[in-house]
Write a protein that holds these residues in place. Structure first.
Motif, PDB file in Angstrom:
ATOM      1  N   ASP A 296      -5.742  -5.436   4.068  1.00  0.00           N
ATOM      2  CA  ASP A 296      -5.039  -4.161   3.893  1.00  0.00           C
ATOM      3  C   ASP A 296      -3.524  -4.314   3.833  1.00  0.00           C
ATOM      4  OD1 ASP A 296      -5.074  -1.414   3.535  1.00  0.00           O
ATOM      5  OD2 ASP A 296      -4.933  -0.970   5.658  1.00  0.00           O
ATOM      6  N   VAL A 297      -2.973  -5.365   4.408  1.00  0.00           N
ATOM      7  CA  VAL A 297      -1.512  -5.517   4.413  1.00  0.00           C
ATOM      8  C   VAL A 297      -1.027  -6.492   3.342  1.00  0.00           C
ATOM      9  CG1 VAL A 297      -1.305  -4.931   6.847  1.00  0.00           C
ATOM     10  CG2 VAL A 297      -1.623  -7.331   6.185  1.00  0.00           C
ATOM     11  N   ALA A 298      -1.944  -7.037   2.542  1.00  0.00           N
ATOM     12  CA  ALA A 298      -1.532  -8.002   1.518  1.00  0.00           C
ATOM     13  C   ALA A 298      -0.728  -7.340   0.409  1.00  0.00           C
ATOM     14  CB  ALA A 298      -2.757  -8.688   0.919  1.00  0.00           C
ATOM     15  N   THR A 299      -0.834  -6.012   0.290  1.00  0.00           N
ATOM     16  CA  THR A 299      -0.143  -5.291  -0.773  1.00  0.00           C
ATOM     17  C   THR A 299       1.145  -4.640  -0.269  1.00  0.00           C
ATOM     18  OG1 THR A 299      -1.769  -3.548  -0.332  1.00  0.00           O
ATOM     19  CG2 THR A 299      -2.102  -4.882  -2.294  1.00  0.00           C
ATOM     20  N   SER A 300       1.801  -5.278   0.664  1.00  0.00           N
ATOM     21  CA  SER A 300       3.105  -4.810   1.127  1.00  0.00           C
ATOM     22  C   SER A 300       4.182  -5.182   0.107  1.00  0.00           C
ATOM     23  CB  SER A 300       3.439  -5.421   2.485  1.00  0.00           C
ATOM     24  OG  SER A 300       2.498  -5.020   3.459  1.00  0.00           O
ATOM     25  N   ARG A 301       5.190  -4.330  -0.006  1.00  0.00           N
ATOM     26  CA  ARG A 301       6.252  -4.534  -0.987  1.00  0.00           C
ATOM     27  C   ARG A 301       7.588  -4.026  -0.433  1.00  0.00           C
ATOM     28  NH1 ARG A 301       2.417  -6.842  -2.736  1.00  0.00           N
ATOM     29  NH2 ARG A 301       1.460  -6.704  -4.817  1.00  0.00           N
ATOM     30  N   THR A 302       8.659  -4.304  -1.164  1.00  0.00           N
ATOM     31  CA  THR A 302       9.971  -3.708  -0.921  1.00  0.00           C
ATOM     32  C   THR A 302      10.433  -3.049  -2.211  1.00  0.00           C
ATOM     33  OG1 THR A 302      10.531  -5.469   0.655  1.00  0.00           O
ATOM     34  CG2 THR A 302      12.334  -4.101  -0.142  1.00  0.00           C
ATOM     35  N   ALA A 303      10.972  -1.836  -2.104  1.00  0.00           N
ATOM     36  CA  ALA A 303      11.492  -1.148  -3.287  1.00  0.00           C
ATOM     37  C   ALA A 303      12.815  -1.778  -3.716  1.00  0.00           C
ATOM     38  CB  ALA A 303      11.688   0.332  -2.985  1.00  0.00           C
ATOM     39  N   LEU A 304      12.921  -2.077  -5.005  1.00  0.00           N
ATOM     40  CA  LEU A 304      14.170  -2.604  -5.559  1.00  0.00           C
ATOM     41  C   LEU A 304      15.034  -1.494  -6.151  1.00  0.00           C
ATOM     42  CD1 LEU A 304      12.807  -5.767  -7.417  1.00  0.00           C
ATOM     43  CD2 LEU A 304      13.902  -5.664  -5.173  1.00  0.00           C
TER      44      LEU A 304
END
Length: 410
Positions: A296-304
């Protein structure tokens, strides 16, 4: 839709993440409550204390994961890192691999290995996977009633498959499985997580150094040969990639074999449908992948860049957790999402992620699960749990969901 900023809450009032399950087969109840609001909410990661946006809507999760303005770079200041590594130290770690890279670097590395995981390549591997599964079930039966499905089938099958594919000695499986547990367990300290990651990295550097002297015809050997031919070979980079493929290639599928078996045993009417019609095997696998969506946490991201999601403004630099588990239980896409239906068309799930980072090994995982479920229920038709399902030790303490032990009888 008009963009809005969610009201700022004191840090101690922001919901903690990860959120706990109240039922082993259902997502955390809070996911449904967030979905009812149809907008991202802020959460606070219990390990790092960082604040991130949790996204639970199926459409919004896919929107974010396909957006060119999000990054998988784990070294970003607000990246919602969940595993047992110090956020300040990870930026000093060398050579990220695949899931930690953005295009164009990610595209280059993915192209290097994509041919090893095609539908055709997986089809060629099926006879060997079948043999591995049969041998594992032989071991289970020989161990006798009350034996642990995890020990004899769930863990050995994908571990042996990925070892043979990569060219890793299976005799070393205890070494890498122990370090994988330390890296993925929420109960591990940051020091234990760091040590596990470094020791796995050192293991592959040593293995690759040996392969360089007499390059074998396995995946790692082929990558060494190709890299030398075009002048791009980097031992540390390949070691990081091999470490990732090894962890992802055995831990996820092992947990799905266990969870899927228990789920089918607990839903005998669905299991009866599968036994009566082997043609339902592919849809059964997709449905079980949807129900559990274990990473469930593999799809973590940061907004650019600034972006609007669900009417909320997510600012450049904000962390994002695009929950594949919540999205795969979105009632607007999957009616009665908590029910297991082996006839359901569930390929729209995002258990393998979405966009450019969609799981590289999904074809292999599907093949292993199809063969494992079919063979297990065919060869052990009287298979049952030796303890009640509610008493099994579920991995509520891990970043990849699963079960520690599954005693079975027949």
């Amino acid at each position: 839709m008009t963009q809005s900023q969610a009201p700022e809450l004191p840090v101690d009032q922001i919901p903690a993440f990860p959120m706990e399950r109240t039922c082993p087969f259902h997502p955390p109840a809070a996911y449904s409550e967030i979905q009812d609001g149809d907008a991202p909410v802020k959460v606070r990661l219990t390990r790092s204390g960082r604040i991130a946006w949790l996204i639970t809507s199926h459409d919004q999760v896919r929107q974010v994961l396909a957006h060119p303005g999000v990054s998988s770079d784990r070294t970003a200041p607000n990246f919602p890192l969940a595993v047992n590594l110090d956020p300040e130290e990870i930026k000093n770690m060398p050579k990220p691999a695949l899931i930690g890279l953005d295009p164009p670097e990610h595209s280059v590395q993915r192209r290097q290995v994509i041919t090893e995981f095609t539908v055709r390549r997986t089809k060629d591997l099926r006879p060997r996977i079948q043999q591995i599964v049969d041998d594992a079930i032989d071991d289970l039966l020989a161990a006798g009633k009350g034996a642990d499905l995890v020990e004899h089938v769930s863990l050995p099958v994908p571990s042996m498959v990925i070892c043979e594919l990569l060219g890793v000695p299976y005799a070393d499986h205890d070494y890498f499985q122990e370090r994988t547990r330390a890296l993925l367990s929420r109960d591990s300290t940051i020091e234990q997580g760091r040590r596990a990651l470094n020791e796995l990295g050192d293991y592959f550097v040593e293995l690759l150094t040996a392969k360089e002297k007499n390059t074998p015809d396995d995946m790692l050997g082929r990558l060494i040969t190709a890299g030398r031919a075009d002048g791009t070979y980097d031992r540390d980079e390949l070691a990081a990639l091999a470490r990732l493929l090894l962890i992802a290639g055995h831990e996820t599928t092992a947990n799905m074999i266990s969870l899927g078996t228990v789920a089918l045993l607990e839903n005998p009417e669905q299991l009866a449908k599968l036994k009566a019609d082997s043609g339902l095997l592919p849809t059964t696998v997709e449905e079980l992948l949807r129900v559990f969506a274990i990473a469930d946490v593999a799809t973590s991201r940061t907004a650019l860049v600034d972006m609007e999601v669900g009417g909320v403004l997510i600012k450049a630099g904000d962390g994002i957790i695009a929950s594949g588990l919540a999205a795969s239980h979105d009632p607007g896409v999957f009616p009665e999402p908590h029910a297991i239906d082996v006839t359901r068309s569930a390929r729209a799930h995002v258990a393998f992620g979405y966009g450019v980072h969609q799981c590289l090994g999904q074809n292999l995982a599907r093949a292993e699960l199809e063969i494992a479920y079919e063979t297990l229920f065919r060869r052990v038709p009287g298979l049952t749990l030796a303890v009640p399902a509610e008493n099994l030790p579920y991995k509520n303490d891990a970043f990849i969901y699963g079960i520690h032990e599954v005693p079975v009888t027949w």
